[in-house]
Design an enzyme around this catalytic site. Structure first.
Site, PDB file in Angstrom:
ATOM      1  N   ASP A 170     -10.394  36.811  91.584  1.00  0.00           N
ATOM      2  CA  ASP A 170      -9.186  36.300  90.354  1.00  0.00           C
ATOM      3  C   ASP A 170      -7.926  35.791  90.466  1.00  0.00           C
ATOM      4  OD1 ASP A 170      -8.220  38.886  88.324  1.00  0.00           O
ATOM      5  OD2 ASP A 170      -8.109  39.877  89.287  1.00  0.00           O
ATOM      6  N   GLU A 215       1.434  50.707  79.354  1.00  0.00           N
ATOM      7  CA  GLU A 215       0.726  50.681  79.766  1.00  0.00           C
ATOM      8  C   GLU A 215      -0.530  49.357  79.812  1.00  0.00           C
ATOM      9  OE1 GLU A 215      -1.842  53.562  80.073  1.00  0.00           O
ATOM     10  OE2 GLU A 215      -2.814  53.729  78.024  1.00  0.00           O
TER      11      GLU A 215
END
Length: 714
Positions: A253, A456
């Site tokens: 990542d 969110e």
């Protein structure tokens, strides 16, 4: 820059008559150590002396070509999960990969090789949405490993294509493994998971995608059981490579290798981090840590031979994509701008959005007639483009909001009033309200409420979130509830329909009480407004199912940072949910016949067939999502109450019946022990077949009765 292709200048790595192994070996032998390090970073530079152009590995396609060219925007992944329709999702991914190849072909013609223009896509996200507070749960297919596996495999197959020689694009399963927040702590957090939870919940979808030949695995930021995921010997070497025999490449990542010394502190320097990642098995670094590989070699921390081995695996992906072959060598060379953003692709986006909508409540007010005298549409999300998109999104030139969808669906003689009415979220009291009285002089009110990507999402992306994208407050913003109360009071006995946007569960208890009908529409993509209108006005019946449980309160869940599955998801949650996994109402009604079993007793290792008949007992054509759950009733260790192991979406005309059968395989009878071993124990098993989980709450809310049957394993 084009690779050299003339016969007289062709180098062995460019010679398509040689084996891929020979071509890779030749190329690696021509590279300096510094060039090798460069090719193992996401922004791989050009090597002009060899005719190799630059290539950026970082591309996104979570629910359409992301952050790149204008393209088709499909519903967010959680909405795709709500379709319970793997066949549809494969079509979606096939369309995305067509557009991706087309965009790549067009970009290369122009000499554009920027980030988000390549063919290696870091999607799908198959993490388990174990807790509603996780802001990135919207990127997943929900809380269930079986559903996630089905959707993930379909998506990978659609992205990668079925040509025996070339990948259309390369997909990546992320984030490996045991990764689902908190966002604020992800660069240092250690997720502790038991062997039982690992093998029962967190790893099955990754295993399924490896078996489906996914090209890439992305290792996560966090640690799992004390080891950073990108330097985790157990996860990468023991499980992924040795047990599962994964042959593709592993990418970190972005910035995760820097976390080895900045966040997890398992090493002290970038060179040590680069060496540790190579030794563990990471082939590609999203970031700049691998630029320290030459230093690591000089210090004796890693050998150049080890680097060569990792690079060889990585380069194989580029060869599979045809990036070192003549431009016309792949079967995808003819894809071009004509294949992007087509009418057919838009129709597929709409179909997917329609199948994703979950009707949570309907007191008989839906479907509405489209020729009433006056409609009132209101709410902070009625005109919002943000709520169509979700995160990791693309852009389209015709994004249809809910207001636009409703406006396009009503009759010309009908009036339509719009007022926003309230903000998305505000800590302050609502100002003087001139909007809600419209509910009193309208025949129907449609309030578009909920949340959006500014509340969110991922760390750093949700600009209105004070909790790094996570939703530690489970409630819909209080100002929206106050506004809905005013709408209800003004409307009196006239219908109020609430459309909820968002990518995660939220507290809808008061919404359910105040509204006559409630639709959960997620982040529905470019055709979201038209899809919602088609459902509200009854062109189609809603058929989506919740891919995640909606608890009544966060008080019903364990602490957010606790990764134990005890008390989580429909399998282990003890408190009664507001809406359960697999739940979703229809405009029609369905009746299930008793289950017929091919056997009522089987030996370990044998299968049986479970069948039923499903009848549309209503007055409207509709799709039903038939779900199979299996429960082990006699276990030596704690087991799920029941587990999803089959889904079939069927279309039924009024009065029509269809036979539906499922094979109950030995894998469905397996129990995961506390040591993470899969065994089959003798005893009684139950089978449930219906339109939802066999939860009494679902029946009370209007779902058809789930049928059950028993068999013995001897």
């Amino acid at each position: 820059m084009k690779a050299q292709t003339s016969v007289e200048n062709k180098l062995p790595f460019q010679d398509t008559s040689l084996s891929t192994e020979e071509r890779i070996k030749d190329l690696i032998n021509r590279l300096t150590l510094e060039e090798k390090a460069g090719q193992m970073s996401n922004n791989s530079p050009a090597i002009e002396r060899l005719g190799i152009p630059e290539y950026n590995w970082w591309n996104e396609a979570l629910h359409g070509l992301g952050r790149s060219a204008v393209a088709t925007v499909f519903p967010q992944a959680i909405g795709m999960g709500a379709t319970f329709d793997p066949e549809l999702i494969k079509k979606v991914a096939t369309t995305i990969s067509d557009e991706a190849r087309a965009n790549y072909n067009e970009a290369v013609k122009k000499g554009y090789r920027k980030q988000y223009s390549g063919l290696t896509f870091w999607t799908p996200n198959i993490n388990i949405f174990r807790d509603p507070r996780w802001g990135r749960g919207q990127e997943t297919y929900g809380e269930d490993p079986f559903l996630t596996s089905q959707m993930g495999v379909a998506f990978v197959k659609g992205l990668q294509g079925d040509d025996p020689n070339y990948l259309k694009t390369a997909a990546a399963a992320k984030h490996y493994a045991v990764h689902s927040g908190p966002e604020k702590l992800r660069h240092e957090f250690n997720a502790e998971a038991s062997q039982k939870d690992l093998w029962e919940t967190y790893l099955p979808a990754f295993h399924a995608l490896v078996d489906a030949d996914v090209e890439t695995i992305m290792c996560a930021y966090n640690s799992t059981n004390g080891e950073p995921c990108c330097a985790n010997k157990y996860l990468i070497q023991d499980v992924l490579r040795d047990q599962w025999n994964f042959k593709g490449h592993i990418v970190s990542d972005c910035g995760a290798l820097a976390d080895l010394y900045n966040g997890h502190h398992v090493v002290e320097s970038p060179a040590e981090a680069a060496a540790l990642a190579v030794k563990t098995g990471v082939n590609l670094n999203c970031g700049n840590t691998y630029s320290y590989l030459p230093e690591a070699v000089k210090k004796g921390l890693v050998s150049e031979e080890e680097i060569d081995k990792r690079l060889a695996t990585l380069l194989e992906t580029r060869f599979k994509l045809g990036l070192f072959d003549p431009e016309d060598a792949t079967p995808y060379a003819d894809l071009s701008a004509k294949d992007i953003n087509t009418k057919e692709n838009r129709e597929l986006a709409k179909k997917t959005a329609i199948e994703s909508v979950v009707m949570l409540k309907n007191d008989g007010v839906l479907p509405l007639k489209n020729d009433l005298s006056k409609y009132f549409i209101t709410g902070p999300n009625a005109t919002s483009l943000e709520v169509l998109l979700g995160n990791y999104h693309g852009i389209n030139s015709n994004l249809v909001t809910v207001l636009e969808g409703i406006a396009g669906a009503i009759s010309p003689e009908s009036q339509l009033q719009y007022r926003q009415g309230t903000l998305l979220a505000t800590p302050n009291k609502n100002p003087e309200d001139w909007a809600s009285p419209n509910a009193g002089n309208s025949d129907a009110t449609i309030a578009v409420l909920g949340i959006s990507g500014i509340l969110e999402g991922e760390e750093g992306e949700s600009i209105a979130s004070e909790t790094f994208g996570d939703r530690l407050d489970y409630n819909i913003p209080q100002n929206q509830i106050e506004y809905l109360r005013k709408l209800r009071k003004a409307a009196k006995d006239k219908p109020v329909i609430v459309v909820i946007t968002g990518g995660s569960p939220m507290n809808l208890q008061e919404v359910h009480e105040l509204a006559d009908a409630v639709l959960m529409v997620w982040y529905p993509g470019e055709e979201g407004g038209n899809a919602v209108a088609d459902i509200i006005f009854g062109k189609v019946s809603p058929s989506g199912r919740l891919p995640i449980t909606f608890p009544k309160s966060l008080e019903d869940l364990p602490p957010y940072q606790d990764y134990s599955m005890n008390g989580r998801t429909y399998k282990y949650m003890k408190a009664e949910p507001m809406y359960d996994f697999g739940y979703g109402l229809s405009y029609s009604s369905f009746e299930y016949a008793p289950i017929s079993l091919s056997k009522i007793s089987v030996k370990k290792g044998n299968s049986l067939i479970a069948s039923t008949s499903v009848k549309n007992t209503g007055k409207m054509p509709a799709q039903e999502v038939v779900q199979l759950y299996v429960a082990d009733e006699q276990t030596s260790v704690e087991a799920p109450r029941y587990q999803l192991f089959g889904i079939k979406r069927i279309q039924l005309e009024p009065g029509e019946s269809k036979q539906v059968s499922f094979e109950i395989t030995p894998e469905m009878m397996q129990l995961v022990t506390n040591e993470g071993k899969k065994i089959i124990e003798k005893g009684k098993f139950k089978i449930y077949i219906g339109g939802s989980t066999p939860n009494q709450r679902n029946m009370e809310l209007g779902m058809p009765k789930v049928k059950e049957a028993e068999f013995q394993v001897r």
